[in-house]
Design a protein around this motif. Sequence first.
Motif, PDB file in Angstrom:
ATOM      1  N   GLU A  11      53.320  69.285 -72.801  1.00 52.71           N
ATOM      2  CA  GLU A  11      52.506  69.746 -72.790  1.00 52.71           C
ATOM      3  C   GLU A  11      52.737  70.877 -74.155  1.00 52.71           C
ATOM      4  OE1 GLU A  11      50.565  73.717 -69.264  1.00 52.71           O
ATOM      5  OE2 GLU A  11      52.135  72.081 -68.872  1.00 52.71           O
ATOM      6  N   ALA A  12      53.951  70.821 -74.111  1.00 53.90           N
ATOM      7  CA  ALA A  12      53.348  72.196 -75.627  1.00 53.90           C
ATOM      8  C   ALA A  12      53.236  71.002 -76.444  1.00 53.90           C
ATOM      9  CB  ALA A  12      54.922  72.208 -75.914  1.00 53.90           C
ATOM     10  N   ALA A  13      53.189  70.085 -76.863  1.00 53.31           N
ATOM     11  CA  ALA A  13      53.087  69.069 -78.236  1.00 53.31           C
ATOM     12  C   ALA A  13      51.438  69.829 -77.686  1.00 53.31           C
ATOM     13  CB  ALA A  13      53.290  68.441 -77.898  1.00 53.31           C
ATOM     14  N   ASP A  14      50.907  69.040 -76.907  1.00 52.34           N
ATOM     15  CA  ASP A  14      49.426  69.041 -76.496  1.00 52.34           C
ATOM     16  C   ASP A  14      48.720  70.920 -76.573  1.00 52.34           C
ATOM     17  OD1 ASP A  14      49.363  66.300 -75.654  1.00 52.34           O
ATOM     18  OD2 ASP A  14      49.682  66.509 -73.436  1.00 52.34           O
ATOM     19  N   ARG A  15      49.634  71.601 -76.264  1.00 54.80           N
ATOM     20  CA  ARG A  15      48.657  72.332 -76.519  1.00 54.80           C
ATOM     21  C   ARG A  15      48.542  73.339 -78.392  1.00 54.80           C
ATOM     22  NH1 ARG A  15      47.724  75.875 -72.570  1.00 54.80           N
ATOM     23  NH2 ARG A  15      48.273  75.022 -70.474  1.00 54.80           N
ATOM     24  N   LEU A  16      49.377  72.937 -78.678  1.00 56.05           N
ATOM     25  CA  LEU A  16      49.799  72.795 -80.017  1.00 56.05           C
ATOM     26  C   LEU A  16      48.954  71.969 -80.883  1.00 56.05           C
ATOM     27  CD1 LEU A  16      51.049  74.213 -82.433  1.00 56.05           C
ATOM     28  CD2 LEU A  16      52.611  71.981 -82.734  1.00 56.05           C
ATOM     29  N   ALA A  17      48.330  71.170 -80.452  1.00 55.41           N
ATOM     30  CA  ALA A  17      47.730  69.958 -81.305  1.00 55.41           C
ATOM     31  C   ALA A  17      45.889  70.377 -80.721  1.00 55.41           C
ATOM     32  CB  ALA A  17      47.083  68.621 -80.144  1.00 55.41           C
ATOM     33  N   ILE A  18      45.577  70.602 -79.531  1.00 55.01           N
ATOM     34  CA  ILE A  18      45.063  71.551 -79.392  1.00 55.01           C
ATOM     35  C   ILE A  18      44.468  72.337 -80.376  1.00 55.01           C
ATOM     36  CG2 ILE A  18      43.442  72.456 -77.165  1.00 55.01           C
ATOM     37  CD1 ILE A  18      44.222  70.755 -75.560  1.00 55.01           C
ATOM     38  N   ARG A  19      45.338  73.809 -80.275  1.00 59.40           N
ATOM     39  CA  ARG A  19      45.018  74.730 -81.687  1.00 59.40           C
ATOM     40  C   ARG A  19      45.150  74.539 -82.400  1.00 59.40           C
ATOM     41  NH1 ARG A  19      44.152  79.604 -80.904  1.00 59.40           N
ATOM     42  NH2 ARG A  19      43.935  80.704 -83.607  1.00 59.40           N
ATOM     43  N   GLN A  20      45.523  73.454 -83.108  1.00 60.19           N
ATOM     44  CA  GLN A  20      45.052  72.501 -84.478  1.00 60.19           C
ATOM     45  C   GLN A  20      44.308  72.289 -84.500  1.00 60.19           C
ATOM     46  OE1 GLN A  20      49.033  70.212 -84.772  1.00 60.19           O
ATOM     47  NE2 GLN A  20      50.091  71.476 -86.450  1.00 60.19           N
ATOM     48  N   LEU A  21      43.232  71.780 -83.571  1.00 56.59           N
ATOM     49  CA  LEU A  21      42.122  71.257 -83.774  1.00 56.59           C
ATOM     50  C   LEU A  21      40.872  71.970 -83.641  1.00 56.59           C
ATOM     51  CD1 LEU A  21      39.746  68.723 -83.338  1.00 56.59           C
ATOM     52  CD2 LEU A  21      40.572  69.648 -80.786  1.00 56.59           C
ATOM     53  N   ILE A  22      41.469  72.858 -82.914  1.00 51.84           N
ATOM     54  CA  ILE A  22      40.520  74.544 -83.059  1.00 51.84           C
ATOM     55  C   ILE A  22      40.550  74.947 -84.621  1.00 51.84           C
ATOM     56  CG2 ILE A  22      40.763  77.291 -81.902  1.00 51.84           C
ATOM     57  CD1 ILE A  22      41.229  76.160 -79.740  1.00 51.84           C
ATOM     58  N   ASP A  23      41.230  75.175 -85.315  1.00 50.03           N
ATOM     59  CA  ASP A  23      41.754  75.847 -86.356  1.00 50.03           C
ATOM     60  C   ASP A  23      41.247  75.151 -87.412  1.00 50.03           C
ATOM     61  OD1 ASP A  23      43.394  78.068 -85.445  1.00 50.03           O
ATOM     62  OD2 ASP A  23      45.439  77.621 -85.580  1.00 50.03           O
ATOM     63  N   ALA A  24      41.261  73.219 -87.289  1.00 54.02           N
ATOM     64  CA  ALA A  24      40.859  72.198 -88.159  1.00 54.02           C
ATOM     65  C   ALA A  24      38.806  72.803 -88.337  1.00 54.02           C
ATOM     66  CB  ALA A  24      41.383  70.924 -87.512  1.00 54.02           C
ATOM     67  N   TYR A  25      38.741  72.686 -87.158  1.00 49.90           N
ATOM     68  CA  TYR A  25      36.922  73.412 -86.957  1.00 49.90           C
ATOM     69  C   TYR A  25      36.565  74.364 -88.386  1.00 49.90           C
ATOM     70  CZ  TYR A  25      32.689  74.173 -85.074  1.00 49.90           C
ATOM     71  OH  TYR A  25      31.072  74.561 -85.113  1.00 49.90           O
ATOM     72  N   GLN A  87      42.582  84.742 -80.069  1.00 48.94           N
ATOM     73  CA  GLN A  87      43.430  84.225 -78.709  1.00 48.94           C
ATOM     74  C   GLN A  87      42.650  83.411 -78.403  1.00 48.94           C
ATOM     75  OE1 GLN A  87      41.509  87.261 -79.414  1.00 48.94           O
ATOM     76  NE2 GLN A  87      40.553  86.940 -77.024  1.00 48.94           N
ATOM     77  N   SER A  88      43.411  82.291 -77.921  1.00 53.58           N
ATOM     78  CA  SER A  88      42.487  81.062 -77.242  1.00 53.58           C
ATOM     79  C   SER A  88      43.451  80.540 -75.512  1.00 53.58           C
ATOM     80  CB  SER A  88      42.431  79.533 -77.850  1.00 53.58           C
ATOM     81  OG  SER A  88      43.873  79.377 -78.272  1.00 53.58           O
ATOM     82  N   THR A  89      42.887  80.254 -74.841  1.00 59.03           N
ATOM     83  CA  THR A  89      43.199  79.482 -73.215  1.00 59.03           C
ATOM     84  C   THR A  89      42.971  78.442 -72.874  1.00 59.03           C
ATOM     85  OG1 THR A  89      40.822  80.525 -71.996  1.00 59.03           O
ATOM     86  CG2 THR A  89      42.850  82.565 -72.213  1.00 59.03           C
ATOM     87  N   ILE A  90      43.923  78.017 -72.915  1.00 59.69           N
ATOM     88  CA  ILE A  90      43.444  76.558 -72.297  1.00 59.69           C
ATOM     89  C   ILE A  90      44.213  75.794 -71.037  1.00 59.69           C
ATOM     90  CG2 ILE A  90      43.944  73.987 -73.821  1.00 59.69           C
ATOM     91  CD1 ILE A  90      43.019  75.805 -75.726  1.00 59.69           C
ATOM     92  N   GLN A  91      43.203  74.608 -70.597  1.00 58.46           N
ATOM     93  CA  GLN A  91      44.520  74.120 -69.251  1.00 58.46           C
ATOM     94  C   GLN A  91      43.774  72.972 -69.719  1.00 58.46           C
ATOM     95  OE1 GLN A  91      41.455  75.855 -69.139  1.00 58.46           O
ATOM     96  NE2 GLN A  91      42.928  78.650 -69.359  1.00 58.46           N
ATOM     97  N   ILE A  92      45.384  72.412 -69.660  1.00 55.53           N
ATOM     98  CA  ILE A  92      45.506  70.751 -69.730  1.00 55.53           C
ATOM     99  C   ILE A  92      45.032  69.991 -68.436  1.00 55.53           C
ATOM    100  CG2 ILE A  92      47.125  69.143 -70.596  1.00 55.53           C
ATOM    101  CD1 ILE A  92      48.064  71.261 -72.452  1.00 55.53           C
ATOM    102  N   GLU A 100      38.553  78.617 -73.755  1.00 56.21           N
ATOM    103  CA  GLU A 100      37.955  78.973 -74.699  1.00 56.21           C
ATOM    104  C   GLU A 100      38.678  80.293 -75.931  1.00 56.21           C
ATOM    105  OE1 GLU A 100      35.170  82.712 -73.795  1.00 56.21           O
ATOM    106  OE2 GLU A 100      37.278  82.359 -72.587  1.00 56.21           O
ATOM    107  N   SER A 101      38.057  79.788 -76.725  1.00 59.10           N
ATOM    108  CA  SER A 101      38.607  81.374 -77.779  1.00 59.10           C
ATOM    109  C   SER A 101      38.156  82.159 -78.698  1.00 59.10           C
ATOM    110  CB  SER A 101      39.185  79.737 -78.687  1.00 59.10           C
ATOM    111  OG  SER A 101      38.258  79.206 -79.548  1.00 59.10           O
ATOM    112  N   TYR A 102      38.663  82.580 -79.496  1.00 57.96           N
ATOM    113  CA  TYR A 102      37.244  83.736 -80.163  1.00 57.96           C
ATOM    114  C   TYR A 102      37.830  83.576 -81.416  1.00 57.96           C
ATOM    115  CZ  TYR A 102      37.400  86.383 -75.904  1.00 57.96           C
ATOM    116  OH  TYR A 102      37.233  87.234 -74.524  1.00 57.96           O
ATOM    117  N   CYS A 103      36.336  84.194 -82.167  1.00 59.77           N
ATOM    118  CA  CYS A 103      36.557  83.476 -83.570  1.00 59.77           C
ATOM    119  C   CYS A 103      35.600  85.169 -83.753  1.00 59.77           C
ATOM    120  CB  CYS A 103      35.740  82.622 -84.018  1.00 59.77           C
ATOM    121  SG  CYS A 103      35.385  81.821 -85.775  1.00 59.77           S
ATOM    122  N   ILE A 104      36.406  85.551 -84.941  1.00 58.78           N
ATOM    123  CA  ILE A 104      35.590  86.442 -86.071  1.00 58.78           C
ATOM    124  C   ILE A 104      34.956  85.249 -86.775  1.00 58.78           C
ATOM    125  CG2 ILE A 104      35.205  88.691 -87.141  1.00 58.78           C
ATOM    126  CD1 ILE A 104      34.898  88.866 -84.097  1.00 58.78           C
ATOM    127  N   ALA A 105      33.623  85.444 -87.166  1.00 54.53           N
ATOM    128  CA  ALA A 105      32.900  84.726 -88.862  1.00 54.53           C
ATOM    129  C   ALA A 105      32.177  85.495 -89.477  1.00 54.53           C
ATOM    130  CB  ALA A 105      31.973  83.309 -88.258  1.00 54.53           C
TER     131      ALA A 105
END
Length: 154
Positions: A11-25, A87-92, A100-105
Amino acid sequence: MTFPVSISLEEAADRLAIRQLIDAYAHCADRRDAKGQMALFATNTVFEVYMDSRAPEPTQKLSGRDALAPVFDNLNSYHATTHFNGQSTIQIDGVAATGESYCIAHHLTVEGEKRTLMVASIRYLDKFAKQDGAWLFAERKLMVDWTDTRGSVA
């Protein structure tokens, strides 16, 4: 909202991978890498834009990865952008997840000597799918909570 006391290594690896996906976007957006951005989405993805997050219907709705190209190419209309993820919240749940993740663009426009900065507070409401061991966006809703446009100096 409750938080797990302990989580498995998977689960920790999945959470990190999802966060990396969000950041890659955000990284691809700021580098004008539309193809890289599109590759972060499942083939049958749905992408919705709500220019007013309180609106009941999206401003724009796209279906399928290939339909995303014009949206991501639109970033080329700006001189520069910076997407700062918060910040982001993830439910796996197995090979599916929501978040849900927040962004200031920041979007900088330069027309001759005139510089304009548009800042947007964005929330992304996401559905993720794990395919062939990699997390992808299955659905992304871009929710604009507010914008502020002002002059900018070099």
